[in-house]
Design a protein around this motif. Structure first.
Motif, mmCIF file in Angstrom:
data_model
loop_
_atom_site.group_PDB
_atom_site.id
_atom_site.type_symbol
_atom_site.label_atom_id
_atom_site.label_comp_id
_atom_site.label_asym_id
_atom_site.label_seq_id
_atom_site.Cartn_x
_atom_site.Cartn_y
_atom_site.Cartn_z
ATOM 1 N N UNK A 75 0.827 -1.203 0.000
ATOM 2 C CA UNK A 75 0.000 0.000 0.000
ATOM 3 C C UNK A 75 0.862 1.253 0.000
ATOM 4 N N UNK A 76 0.400 2.261 0.720
ATOM 5 C CA UNK A 76 1.087 3.553 0.761
ATOM 6 C C UNK A 76 1.969 3.707 2.006
ATOM 7 N N UNK A 77 2.236 2.618 2.682
ATOM 8 C CA UNK A 77 3.022 2.702 3.918
ATOM 9 C C UNK A 77 4.369 3.381 3.699
ATOM 10 N N UNK A 78 5.073 3.044 2.630
ATOM 11 C CA UNK A 78 6.398 3.635 2.383
ATOM 12 C C UNK A 78 6.291 5.139 2.138
ATOM 13 N N UNK A 79 5.280 5.548 1.384
ATOM 14 C CA UNK A 79 5.072 6.972 1.107
ATOM 15 C C UNK A 79 4.780 7.717 2.401
ATOM 16 N N UNK A 80 3.902 7.159 3.210
ATOM 17 C CA UNK A 80 3.540 7.814 4.471
ATOM 18 C C UNK A 80 4.685 7.741 5.488
ATOM 19 N N UNK A 81 5.497 6.698 5.413
ATOM 20 C CA UNK A 81 6.657 6.604 6.297
ATOM 21 C C UNK A 81 7.615 7.755 6.011
ATOM 22 N N UNK A 93 1.293 -1.526 -4.881
ATOM 23 C CA UNK A 93 -0.150 -1.387 -5.057
ATOM 24 C C UNK A 93 -0.806 -2.735 -5.312
ATOM 25 N N UNK A 94 -2.114 -2.781 -5.122
ATOM 26 C CA UNK A 94 -2.860 -4.030 -5.255
ATOM 27 C C UNK A 94 -2.722 -4.655 -6.641
ATOM 28 N N UNK A 95 -2.613 -3.836 -7.672
ATOM 29 C CA UNK A 95 -2.495 -4.369 -9.030
ATOM 30 C C UNK A 95 -1.070 -4.806 -9.363
ATOM 31 N N UNK A 96 -0.091 -4.491 -8.508
ATOM 32 C CA UNK A 96 1.295 -4.874 -8.755
ATOM 33 C C UNK A 96 1.529 -6.347 -8.456
ATOM 34 N N UNK A 97 2.525 -6.881 -9.113
ATOM 35 C CA UNK A 97 3.039 -8.209 -8.823
ATOM 36 C C UNK A 97 4.522 -8.081 -8.539
ATOM 37 N N UNK A 98 5.168 -9.209 -8.349
ATOM 38 C CA UNK A 98 6.593 -9.215 -8.044
ATOM 39 C C UNK A 98 7.393 -8.491 -9.130
ATOM 40 N N UNK A 99 7.111 -8.793 -10.381
ATOM 41 C CA UNK A 99 7.886 -8.214 -11.483
ATOM 42 C C UNK A 99 7.660 -6.715 -11.627
ATOM 43 N N UNK A 158 8.789 -3.709 4.387
ATOM 44 C CA UNK A 158 7.920 -3.832 5.549
ATOM 45 C C UNK A 158 7.942 -5.235 6.166
ATOM 46 N N UNK A 159 7.773 -6.272 5.383
ATOM 47 C CA UNK A 159 7.638 -7.626 5.916
ATOM 48 C C UNK A 159 8.696 -8.572 5.362
ATOM 49 N N UNK A 160 9.280 -9.360 6.219
ATOM 50 C CA UNK A 160 10.212 -10.387 5.786
ATOM 51 C C UNK A 160 9.468 -11.393 4.919
ATOM 52 N N UNK A 161 9.992 -11.662 3.759
ATOM 53 C CA UNK A 161 9.442 -12.609 2.777
ATOM 54 C C UNK A 161 8.131 -12.159 2.137
ATOM 55 N N UNK A 162 7.717 -10.927 2.369
ATOM 56 C CA UNK A 162 6.584 -10.378 1.632
ATOM 57 C C UNK A 162 7.058 -9.975 0.240
#
Length: 140
Positions: free
Chosen positions: A10-16, A36-42, A64-68
């Motif tokens: 989500x926007x956590x990085x922007x708000x951080x 974003x929700x529409x993003x994938x790994x690539x 944010x999350x290990x292995x996310x």
């Protein structure tokens, strides 16, 4: 000079980054990347690569999350770019981001990583745990 890429769901990085700048002031060497929700790994890896290509010097990517997915995309990019000094950490929090901001101008990334990993244990505190510690100290 070192750079920091903040990447999160989500926007956590922007708000951080916004929170960092409220407390620390301008943080020009911090680059937020939203997953974003529409993003994938690539597509996320492509976003990270675009930011990385706009910078020079060593880079710390804080996810944010290990292995996310943000962490996995960051690790994938670091493996694909072995000549660039990229370190990847998970567990983004405001205390860690503030600590990184206070060190980024004076220390190399590998030293910052060591300091932040040690500091991480101290950033999670329990209110009831603090009360119990204070009561134990008063018993002496």
């Amino acid at each position: 000079m070192a750079n920091v890429i903040l990447v999160a769901h989500g926007r956590l990085a922007v708000e951080m980054k916004h929170s960092l700048e409220m407390i620390f002031g301008t943080a020009d060497r911090f680059y937020p990347v939203a997953f974003d929700q529409q993003d994938g790994l690539e597509s996320l890896e492509e976003k990270l690569s675009n930011v990385l290509n706009q910078t020079t010097g060593e880079t710390l990517i804080l996810a944010d999350l290990f292995c996310g997915t943000p962490y996995n995309a960051s690790c994938s990019l670091a493996m694909k770019e072995p000549k660039k000094n990229i370190q990847v950490l998970s567990g983004m929090s405001l205390p860690l981001v503030l600590e990184i901001a206070s060190l980024i101008e004076t220390l190399p990334i590998n030293e910052i990583v060591c300091i932040v990993k040690k500091m991480a244990e101290e950033t999670v505190q329990s209110f009831s745990g603090k009360i119990e510690e204070e009561e134990e100290e008063e018993d002496f």
